[in-house]
Write a protein that holds these residues in place. Structure first.
Motif, PDB file in Angstrom:
ATOM      1  N   PRO A  72      17.369  -5.711   6.751  1.00 18.53           N
ATOM      2  CA  PRO A  72      16.784  -4.786   7.952  1.00 18.53           C
ATOM      3  C   PRO A  72      15.587  -4.583   8.153  1.00 18.53           C
ATOM      4  CG  PRO A  72      18.719  -3.796   6.902  1.00 18.53           C
ATOM      5  CD  PRO A  72      18.325  -4.906   6.052  1.00 18.53           C
ATOM      6  N   ALA A  73      14.986  -4.779   9.115  1.00 18.00           N
ATOM      7  CA  ALA A  73      13.580  -4.579   9.406  1.00 18.00           C
ATOM      8  C   ALA A  73      12.937  -3.208   8.803  1.00 18.00           C
ATOM      9  CB  ALA A  73      13.131  -4.425  11.008  1.00 18.00           C
ATOM     10  N   ALA A  74      13.806  -2.093   8.920  1.00 14.95           N
ATOM     11  CA  ALA A  74      13.636  -0.777   8.242  1.00 14.95           C
ATOM     12  C   ALA A  74      13.699  -0.616   7.001  1.00 14.95           C
ATOM     13  CB  ALA A  74      14.567   0.270   8.993  1.00 14.95           C
ATOM     14  N   ASP A  75      14.167  -1.674   6.145  1.00  9.11           N
ATOM     15  CA  ASP A  75      14.013  -1.875   4.768  1.00  9.11           C
ATOM     16  C   ASP A  75      13.137  -2.668   4.120  1.00  9.11           C
ATOM     17  OD1 ASP A  75      16.015   0.178   5.210  1.00  9.11           O
ATOM     18  OD2 ASP A  75      17.766  -1.469   4.745  1.00  9.11           O
ATOM     19  N   ARG A  76      12.489  -3.585   4.931  1.00  6.55           N
ATOM     20  CA  ARG A  76      11.761  -4.709   4.405  1.00  6.55           C
ATOM     21  C   ARG A  76      10.321  -4.212   3.620  1.00  6.55           C
ATOM     22  NH1 ARG A  76      13.605  -9.589   6.238  1.00  6.55           N
ATOM     23  NH2 ARG A  76      11.749 -10.895   5.686  1.00  6.55           N
ATOM     24  N   PHE A  77       9.826  -3.152   4.360  1.00 10.55           N
ATOM     25  CA  PHE A  77       8.785  -2.970   3.431  1.00 10.55           C
ATOM     26  C   PHE A  77       9.149  -2.321   2.036  1.00 10.55           C
ATOM     27  CE2 PHE A  77       5.827   0.696   2.134  1.00 10.55           C
ATOM     28  CZ  PHE A  77       4.816  -0.265   1.758  1.00 10.55           C
ATOM     29  N   GLN A  78       9.948  -1.293   2.172  1.00 17.03           N
ATOM     30  CA  GLN A  78      10.217  -0.837   0.683  1.00 17.03           C
ATOM     31  C   GLN A  78      10.823  -1.892  -0.367  1.00 17.03           C
ATOM     32  OE1 GLN A  78       9.247   1.728  -0.536  1.00 17.03           O
ATOM     33  NE2 GLN A  78       8.532   3.169   1.348  1.00 17.03           N
ATOM     34  N   ARG A  79      11.417  -2.741   0.325  1.00 15.87           N
ATOM     35  CA  ARG A  79      12.343  -3.907  -0.553  1.00 15.87           C
ATOM     36  C   ARG A  79      11.013  -4.740  -1.164  1.00 15.87           C
ATOM     37  NH1 ARG A  79      17.004  -6.804  -0.352  1.00 15.87           N
ATOM     38  NH2 ARG A  79      17.933  -4.999   0.678  1.00 15.87           N
ATOM     39  N   ALA A  80      10.048  -5.145  -0.281  1.00 18.68           N
ATOM     40  CA  ALA A  80       9.232  -5.715  -0.866  1.00 18.68           C
ATOM     41  C   ALA A  80       8.166  -5.226  -1.764  1.00 18.68           C
ATOM     42  CB  ALA A  80       8.060  -6.488   0.446  1.00 18.68           C
ATOM     43  N   ARG A  81       7.814  -3.822  -1.481  1.00 19.63           N
ATOM     44  CA  ARG A  81       7.025  -2.930  -2.483  1.00 19.63           C
ATOM     45  C   ARG A  81       7.701  -3.080  -3.832  1.00 19.63           C
ATOM     46  NH1 ARG A  81       4.103   2.636  -2.040  1.00 19.63           N
ATOM     47  NH2 ARG A  81       3.187   2.634  -4.008  1.00 19.63           N
ATOM     48  N   ARG A  82       9.080  -2.965  -3.889  1.00 17.37           N
ATOM     49  CA  ARG A  82       9.863  -2.839  -5.204  1.00 17.37           C
ATOM     50  C   ARG A  82       9.775  -4.395  -5.832  1.00 17.37           C
ATOM     51  NH1 ARG A  82      13.770  -0.465  -8.495  1.00 17.37           N
ATOM     52  NH2 ARG A  82      15.025  -2.264  -9.201  1.00 17.37           N
ATOM     53  N   VAL A  83       9.813  -5.200  -5.180  1.00 16.06           N
ATOM     54  CA  VAL A  83       9.794  -6.749  -5.914  1.00 16.06           C
ATOM     55  C   VAL A  83       8.310  -6.685  -6.563  1.00 16.06           C
ATOM     56  CG1 VAL A  83       9.653  -9.297  -5.050  1.00 16.06           C
ATOM     57  CG2 VAL A  83      11.501  -7.819  -4.458  1.00 16.06           C
ATOM     58  N   VAL A  84       7.386  -6.410  -5.607  1.00 23.39           N
ATOM     59  CA  VAL A  84       5.803  -6.462  -6.046  1.00 23.39           C
ATOM     60  C   VAL A  84       5.521  -5.569  -7.323  1.00 23.39           C
ATOM     61  CG1 VAL A  84       3.416  -5.952  -5.482  1.00 23.39           C
ATOM     62  CG2 VAL A  84       4.944  -7.133  -3.708  1.00 23.39           C
ATOM     63  N   VAL A  85       5.844  -4.185  -7.119  1.00 26.00           N
ATOM     64  CA  VAL A  85       5.374  -3.320  -8.343  1.00 26.00           C
ATOM     65  C   VAL A  85       5.941  -3.856  -9.657  1.00 26.00           C
ATOM     66  CG1 VAL A  85       5.870  -1.186  -8.942  1.00 26.00           C
ATOM     67  CG2 VAL A  85       4.922  -1.586  -6.649  1.00 26.00           C
ATOM     68  N   ARG A 111       7.652   5.201  -9.500  1.00 23.93           N
ATOM     69  CA  ARG A 111       8.714   5.007  -8.678  1.00 23.93           C
ATOM     70  C   ARG A 111       9.563   3.914  -8.978  1.00 23.93           C
ATOM     71  NH1 ARG A 111       4.468   5.717  -5.271  1.00 23.93           N
ATOM     72  NH2 ARG A 111       4.232   7.657  -4.140  1.00 23.93           N
ATOM     73  N   ASN A 112       9.064   2.945  -9.072  1.00 21.84           N
ATOM     74  CA  ASN A 112       9.779   1.749  -9.641  1.00 21.84           C
ATOM     75  C   ASN A 112       9.417   1.299 -10.898  1.00 21.84           C
ATOM     76  OD1 ASN A 112      11.203   0.866  -6.928  1.00 21.84           O
ATOM     77  ND2 ASN A 112       8.990   0.869  -6.290  1.00 21.84           N
ATOM     78  N   SER A 113      10.043   1.255 -11.999  1.00 20.81           N
ATOM     79  CA  SER A 113       9.741   1.068 -13.382  1.00 20.81           C
ATOM     80  C   SER A 113      10.621  -0.142 -14.275  1.00 20.81           C
ATOM     81  CB  SER A 113       9.971   2.463 -14.208  1.00 20.81           C
ATOM     82  OG  SER A 113       9.851   2.314 -15.525  1.00 20.81           O
ATOM     83  N   ILE A 114       9.944  -0.814 -14.711  1.00 22.42           N
ATOM     84  CA  ILE A 114      10.668  -1.762 -15.787  1.00 22.42           C
ATOM     85  C   ILE A 114      10.852  -1.135 -16.926  1.00 22.42           C
ATOM     86  CG2 ILE A 114       9.419  -3.807 -14.843  1.00 22.42           C
ATOM     87  CD1 ILE A 114       7.642  -3.998 -17.328  1.00 22.42           C
ATOM     88  N   VAL A 115      10.377   0.225 -17.340  1.00 20.12           N
ATOM     89  CA  VAL A 115      10.693   0.926 -18.610  1.00 20.12           C
ATOM     90  C   VAL A 115      11.987   1.457 -18.414  1.00 20.12           C
ATOM     91  CG1 VAL A 115       9.905   2.877 -20.185  1.00 20.12           C
ATOM     92  CG2 VAL A 115       8.193   1.086 -19.244  1.00 20.12           C
ATOM     93  N   ARG A 116      12.257   2.194 -17.134  1.00 19.07           N
ATOM     94  CA  ARG A 116      13.429   2.869 -16.884  1.00 19.07           C
ATOM     95  C   ARG A 116      14.496   1.807 -16.656  1.00 19.07           C
ATOM     96  NH1 ARG A 116      10.733   5.904 -13.199  1.00 19.07           N
ATOM     97  NH2 ARG A 116      12.122   5.188 -11.456  1.00 19.07           N
TER      98      ARG A 116
END
Length: 524
Positions: free
Chosen positions: A209-222, A482-487
């Motif tokens: 959904p359009a409302a979720d696209r930024f946060q989804r992309a940021r998680r992938v990037v981080v 917030r997004n973590s490969i360690v956790r």
């Protein structure tokens, strides 16, 4: 953390005043209490307090470190400025761009803490009324910048950081952290990360959904960013065995046993000491692109073709003849892409990590540290002197003190001998020190010098005290993000042609659409 101290470096590029909770303000100006300063940024002190190195010794050592040298290391030069980009991410106080009404207390706390969440790229996100200016109208893509046409080279969208202003005067970068426009190389990295984010957005499934696209992309990037740091950047600058040990067995000296969801702190020993390793990697000139080959990309010009330290050469935005040729900064042959090899003899390796800095760093551009006219040509403009003075100001622990501190906590540290510190391996020559000065220096060696001497004696990679400080700080910063490969240790990269591999060259190939014409737009 023996004294549990936390605090802040006060806002402003080039400031030399820190606030450490429990100690108050530590810096060049008057002392103020921690309560009076109300610090937003969370500094800490890992080890004991050290002794102040005499200013005459600092002066001599600084001059010895900046006499210039021509010794290349084995690390591609791009990682020098990737490291600077990461440093700004770690030390960015996102509260400086958070003035809107949609920020929660948890967001504010996160914004005041050193994490590896790319806050220096995202600010507080597109829903914050102040950070909205970093985003396109769809509030999902980041704004991009456009270069200025010069000669027969057309203006190119996406090859500069976005800028604000009108007319022909040099324009200020429209990015959360202006430090990422203090030299051209780090600014080009910031522009590449903008491209990376935007490409991730474009590749999201249409079902998101359009409302979720930024946060989804940021998680992938981080998460891909953190993986790249863990598996590509850190093993190049630090003994890989230390990286493996910390990410497998956990931390032993910094915030041991911390709540993984609690906000991390920033050790002053890392910020003011160990992670200044990148200063040693800087070259005095670069084979920059087809327009500026054969070392024509001087360090002075890389400063000038930015806005924080220079004038963009007098252009409103970056002129098109200064776009980076990424083939000259990173080795794409390591991912079996010989088609992305640079012209013969045109690849830049970073200088070896050691105690010798290139001589342009003896006289920094004033804009790079907020200097005044009277500072030009003096020791105040000498980068080595500034680093040594900042450490003395904070009474940073010596290398020997931290070696003992780590050993007492079960870390196997091979403490440097006095002879090793004195002689090194083709690094800074300490012969200008008097016998008394040398004796004091070898007994309580400034941490930054000690860490660089360790690397000098370890083929240009951090080890011992420096390696442990750097990797544990990165580990904790990832853990508390917030997004973590360690956790989330089961997470694996999803971008790139090879399973579990995602390095900086993979990031660039993806960001620039796998096209040589974008990775090297000016050709050979």
């Amino acid at each position: 953390m023996p004294d549990g101290t936390r605090g802040q470096r006060e806002r402003g590029h080039g400031q030399e005043q820190y606030v450490i909770e429990g100690e108050g303000s530590v810096g060049a100006d008057r002392a103020v209490s921690a309560a009076e300063a109300a610090p937003p940024f969370r500094f800490s002190r890992v080890g004991p307090r050290g002794k102040r190195l005499d200013s005459r010794v600092r002066s001599k050592v600084a001059r010895a470190m900046t006499t210039g040298r021509q010794r290349d290391g084995r690390i591609p030069a791009g990682y020098t400025y990737l490291g600077q980009f990461v440093d700004h991410d770690l030390t960015f106080d996102a509260t400086t761009v958070a003035l809107g009404e949609n920020i929660t207390p948890a967001d504010l706390l996160q914004g005041r803490s050193p994490t590896l969440d790319l806050d220096s790229l995202y600010g507080f996100g597109p829903d914050d009324e102040v950070s909205q200016k970093f985003y396109a109208d769809d509030r999902t893509h980041l704004e991009v910048g456009t270069t200025t046409r010069i000669g027969n080279l057309v203006a190119r969208e996406g090859f500069d950081v976005p800028r604000v202003g009108t007319g022909t005067r040099p324009r200020r970068a429209n990015i959360p952290d202006s430090r990422n426009d203090e030299n051209l190389a780090v600014a080009q990295h910031h522009a590449a990360f903008i491209r990376f984010h935007n490409r991730v957005v474009d590749k999201l499934p249409a079902s998101v959904p359009a409302a979720d696209r930024f946060q989804r992309a940021r998680r992938v990037v981080v998460l891909h960013y953190q993986w790249m740091l863990k598996t590509d950047y850190l093993p190049r600058i630090v003994d890989p065995a230390i990286v493996t040990d910390v990410f497998t067995n956990g931390r032993r000296v910094f915030e041991v046993g911390a709540d993984p969801f609690a906000m991390p702190t920033m050790p002053v020993e890392f910020s003011v000491g160990a992670f200044r390793l990148g200063h040693s990697m800087i070259r005095e000139s670069y084979d920059w692109n087809a327009e500026f080959p054969d070392g024509a990309g001087s360090l002075f010009l890389l400063f000038d073709f930015s806005r924080t330290s220079g004038t963009l050469g007098g252009f409103p935005t970056l002129p098109s003849n200064w776009i980076a040729d990424w083939r000259r900064l990173y080795r794409f042959s390591q991912i079996d892409r010989p088609d992305l090899d640079p012209p013969a003899g045109e690849f830049n390796n970073a200088r070896r990590i050691d105690t010798a800095l290139v001589d342009p760093l003896a006289d920094l551009p004033l804009g790079s540290f907020g200097g005044e006219d009277g500072d030009a040509g003096t020791l105040r403009a000498n980068l080595a002197f500034r680093n040594l003075t900042r450490a003395a100001m904070l009474r940073l622990a010596s290398g020997q003190q931290l070696a003992d501190f780590m050993t007492a906590r079960g870390v196997p540290i091979a403490k440097l001998t006095a002879d090793q510190i004195r002689d090194g391996l083709n690094g800074a020559d300490l012969s200008a020190l008097t016998p008394a000065q040398l004796s004091a220096f070898l007994t309580d060696t400034p941490l930054w010098f000690y860490v660089l001497r360790e690397a000098e004696l370890n083929n240009g990679r951090l080890t011992g005290v420096g390696g442990r400080l750097v990797v544990e700080t990165f580990h904790r910063a990832m853990e508390g993000s917030r997004n973590s490969i360690v956790r989330n240790p089961a997470w694996r990269p999803r971008i790139g042609p090879v399973a579990e591999r995602f390095g900086m060259v993979d990031l660039l190939v993806f960001a620039f659409q796998n096209k040589k014409s974008l990775l090297a737009p000016l050709g050979d």
